[in-house]
Write a protein that holds these residues in place. Sequence first.
Motif, PDB file in Angstrom:
ATOM      1  N   ALA A  18       7.035 -68.762  11.878  1.00 18.73           N
ATOM      2  CA  ALA A  18       7.899 -67.657  11.454  1.00 18.73           C
ATOM      3  C   ALA A  18       8.901 -67.316  12.545  1.00 18.73           C
ATOM      4  N   ALA A  22      13.707 -69.874   9.799  1.00 12.28           N
ATOM      5  CA  ALA A  22      13.493 -69.989   8.362  1.00 12.28           C
ATOM      6  C   ALA A  22      13.431 -71.432   7.890  1.00 12.28           C
ATOM      7  N   TYR A  24      11.447 -73.636   8.567  1.00 12.69           N
ATOM      8  CA  TYR A  24      10.058 -74.101   8.476  1.00 12.69           C
ATOM      9  C   TYR A  24       9.284 -73.444   7.338  1.00 12.69           C
ATOM     10  N   TRP A  25       9.958 -72.813   6.405  1.00 13.39           N
ATOM     11  CA  TRP A  25       9.255 -72.101   5.329  1.00 13.39           C
ATOM     12  C   TRP A  25       8.334 -72.992   4.520  1.00 13.39           C
ATOM     13  N   LEU A  28       5.166 -73.079   6.384  1.00 15.28           N
ATOM     14  CA  LEU A  28       4.482 -71.787   6.281  1.00 15.28           C
ATOM     15  C   LEU A  28       3.695 -71.681   4.981  1.00 15.28           C
ATOM     16  N   ILE A  29       4.289 -72.139   3.897  1.00 19.38           N
ATOM     17  CA  ILE A  29       3.601 -72.065   2.608  1.00 19.38           C
ATOM     18  C   ILE A  29       2.365 -72.943   2.608  1.00 19.38           C
TER      19      ILE A  29
END
Length: 149
Positions: A18, A22, A24-25, A28-29
């Motif tokens: 984070a 952004a 790397y979203w 993250l999911i």
Amino acid sequence: MAAGVTALAVATLLAKAAIAGARYWPVLIVLAATALVVAAVCWVRRRSADRARAARGAGLPLSLSGIDALDDQGFEFALRDLPVRDGWTARHVGRQGDQAADVTGRHPALGRIVLQAKHTTVGARISSPVMYQVKGAAGTVQVPTSPSW
């Protein structure tokens, strides 16, 4: 414990991703989904172990008067059921030439036990020769076991 460490590692990676930005979203999911799956699996396993422990305990409904009413072999089987209730693998081996062992048990973390049963009536005494036999069994005894023990 390992699941807790895994969840902490996933949370750390989520925080770093984070902060990194952004772009790397998707990571993250995936990490969040992995953390949820790990937590769910741990919860299900813990609930399953608790249910199994409760079922083992419910399978031993004998009162003290019920134990007193058992014959010798029934008492040995009841003695075998106690370690099973507490998560051990146990089996009845009591027979002639058993070197005073009635039940052998094995626990993955605690090792092996050998149990000797003496079932008497209230107020009865166990004779000295029997006590010497039990004391002798407390040393190193070779009790016949299955190949997996």
